[in-house]
Design a protein around this motif. Structure first.
Motif, PDB file in Angstrom:
ATOM      1  N   MET A  79      49.131  35.126  33.582  1.00 51.37           N
ATOM      2  CA  MET A  79      47.897  35.723  33.109  1.00 51.37           C
ATOM      3  C   MET A  79      46.863  35.627  34.235  1.00 51.37           C
ATOM      4  O   MET A  79      46.643  34.546  34.763  1.00 51.37           O
ATOM      5  CB  MET A  79      47.433  34.975  31.857  1.00 51.37           C
ATOM      6  CG  MET A  79      46.377  35.650  31.119  1.00 51.37           C
ATOM      7  SD  MET A  79      46.232  34.822  29.538  1.00 51.37           S
ATOM      8  CE  MET A  79      45.368  36.027  28.702  1.00 51.37           C
ATOM      9  N   PRO A  80      46.187  36.728  34.572  1.00 53.20           N
ATOM     10  CA  PRO A  80      45.233  36.672  35.682  1.00 53.20           C
ATOM     11  C   PRO A  80      43.984  35.890  35.293  1.00 53.20           C
ATOM     12  O   PRO A  80      43.541  35.931  34.144  1.00 53.20           O
ATOM     13  CB  PRO A  80      44.904  38.123  35.965  1.00 53.20           C
ATOM     14  CG  PRO A  80      45.316  38.878  34.766  1.00 53.20           C
ATOM     15  CD  PRO A  80      46.338  38.069  34.061  1.00 53.20           C
ATOM     16  N   LYS A  81      43.442  35.195  36.228  1.00 50.54           N
ATOM     17  CA  LYS A  81      42.231  34.412  36.004  1.00 50.54           C
ATOM     18  C   LYS A  81      41.014  35.335  36.167  1.00 50.54           C
ATOM     19  O   LYS A  81      40.917  36.056  37.142  1.00 50.54           O
ATOM     20  CB  LYS A  81      42.169  33.268  37.008  1.00 50.54           C
ATOM     21  CG  LYS A  81      41.069  32.305  36.716  1.00 50.54           C
ATOM     22  CD  LYS A  81      41.187  31.107  37.620  1.00 50.54           C
ATOM     23  CE  LYS A  81      40.127  30.115  37.251  1.00 50.54           C
ATOM     24  NZ  LYS A  81      40.168  28.962  38.093  1.00 50.54           N
ATOM     25  N   VAL A  82      40.120  35.324  35.187  1.00 54.14           N
ATOM     26  CA  VAL A  82      38.937  36.170  35.217  1.00 54.14           C
ATOM     27  C   VAL A  82      37.829  35.420  35.929  1.00 54.14           C
ATOM     28  O   VAL A  82      37.531  34.279  35.620  1.00 54.14           O
ATOM     29  CB  VAL A  82      38.490  36.543  33.785  1.00 54.14           C
ATOM     30  CG1 VAL A  82      37.234  37.376  33.819  1.00 54.14           C
ATOM     31  CG2 VAL A  82      39.589  37.267  33.053  1.00 54.14           C
ATOM     32  N   LYS A  83      37.240  36.085  36.875  1.00 51.33           N
ATOM     33  CA  LYS A  83      36.127  35.482  37.590  1.00 51.33           C
ATOM     34  C   LYS A  83      34.831  36.031  37.011  1.00 51.33           C
ATOM     35  O   LYS A  83      34.722  37.210  36.692  1.00 51.33           O
ATOM     36  CB  LYS A  83      36.198  35.810  39.073  1.00 51.33           C
ATOM     37  CG  LYS A  83      37.356  35.142  39.773  1.00 51.33           C
ATOM     38  CD  LYS A  83      37.279  35.447  41.240  1.00 51.33           C
ATOM     39  CE  LYS A  83      38.423  34.742  41.952  1.00 51.33           C
ATOM     40  NZ  LYS A  83      38.403  34.966  43.390  1.00 51.33           N
ATOM     41  N   ALA A  84      33.886  35.178  36.884  1.00 50.38           N
ATOM     42  CA  ALA A  84      32.574  35.591  36.399  1.00 50.38           C
ATOM     43  C   ALA A  84      31.546  35.166  37.421  1.00 50.38           C
ATOM     44  O   ALA A  84      31.660  34.112  38.028  1.00 50.38           O
ATOM     45  CB  ALA A  84      32.282  34.945  35.049  1.00 50.38           C
ATOM     46  N   ARG A  85      30.551  35.984  37.597  1.00 50.03           N
ATOM     47  CA  ARG A  85      29.482  35.578  38.489  1.00 50.03           C
ATOM     48  C   ARG A  85      28.170  35.721  37.730  1.00 50.03           C
ATOM     49  O   ARG A  85      28.002  36.588  36.865  1.00 50.03           O
ATOM     50  CB  ARG A  85      29.480  36.397  39.755  1.00 50.03           C
ATOM     51  CG  ARG A  85      29.030  37.796  39.614  1.00 50.03           C
ATOM     52  CD  ARG A  85      28.983  38.479  40.961  1.00 50.03           C
ATOM     53  NE  ARG A  85      28.347  39.765  40.729  1.00 50.03           N
ATOM     54  CZ  ARG A  85      28.384  40.761  41.539  1.00 50.03           C
ATOM     55  NH1 ARG A  85      29.049  40.649  42.669  1.00 50.03           N
ATOM     56  NH2 ARG A  85      27.791  41.877  41.263  1.00 50.03           N
ATOM     57  N   ARG A  86      27.278  34.869  38.052  1.00 43.60           N
ATOM     58  CA  ARG A  86      25.983  34.838  37.378  1.00 43.60           C
ATOM     59  C   ARG A  86      25.064  35.848  38.049  1.00 43.60           C
ATOM     60  O   ARG A  86      24.970  35.916  39.260  1.00 43.60           O
ATOM     61  CB  ARG A  86      25.387  33.439  37.461  1.00 43.60           C
ATOM     62  CG  ARG A  86      24.086  33.302  36.753  1.00 43.60           C
ATOM     63  CD  ARG A  86      23.591  31.866  36.901  1.00 43.60           C
ATOM     64  NE  ARG A  86      22.270  31.763  36.366  1.00 43.60           N
ATOM     65  CZ  ARG A  86      21.990  31.287  35.169  1.00 43.60           C
ATOM     66  NH1 ARG A  86      22.965  30.822  34.419  1.00 43.60           N
ATOM     67  NH2 ARG A  86      20.761  31.235  34.730  1.00 43.60           N
TER      68      ARG A  86
END
Length: 74
Positions: free
Chosen positions: A1-8
């Protein structure tokens, strides 16, 4: 499962508050109309039949008081 990156993200500009309702809603209009109707009924109940007729002819149908008086004298 791909890791979701989040940025603020930073908000740029001036902060705006939530909008405030300035117009009355439909429920307030209905309550107002009901209270005006009740007040009108109370006023009409306190008048004599002749006063009630003059009130309705003048305010609802737009007759002048002179026209109402002339038709009463006839």
């Amino acid at each position: 499962m791909p890791k979701v990156k989040a940025r603020r993200e930073d908000y740029v500009g001036t902060w705006l508050p939530e909008p405030i309702r300035t117009a009355p809603d439909v429920a307030e209009d209905a309550i107002h109309a009901e209270s005006v109707s009740m007040a009108m009924l109370l006023v009409l109940e306190t008048l004599t039949p002749v006063e009630r007729a003059v009130f309705v002819l003048h305010d609802v149908f737009g007759y002048s008081h002179g026209e109402i008086c002339a038709s009463r004298a006839a």
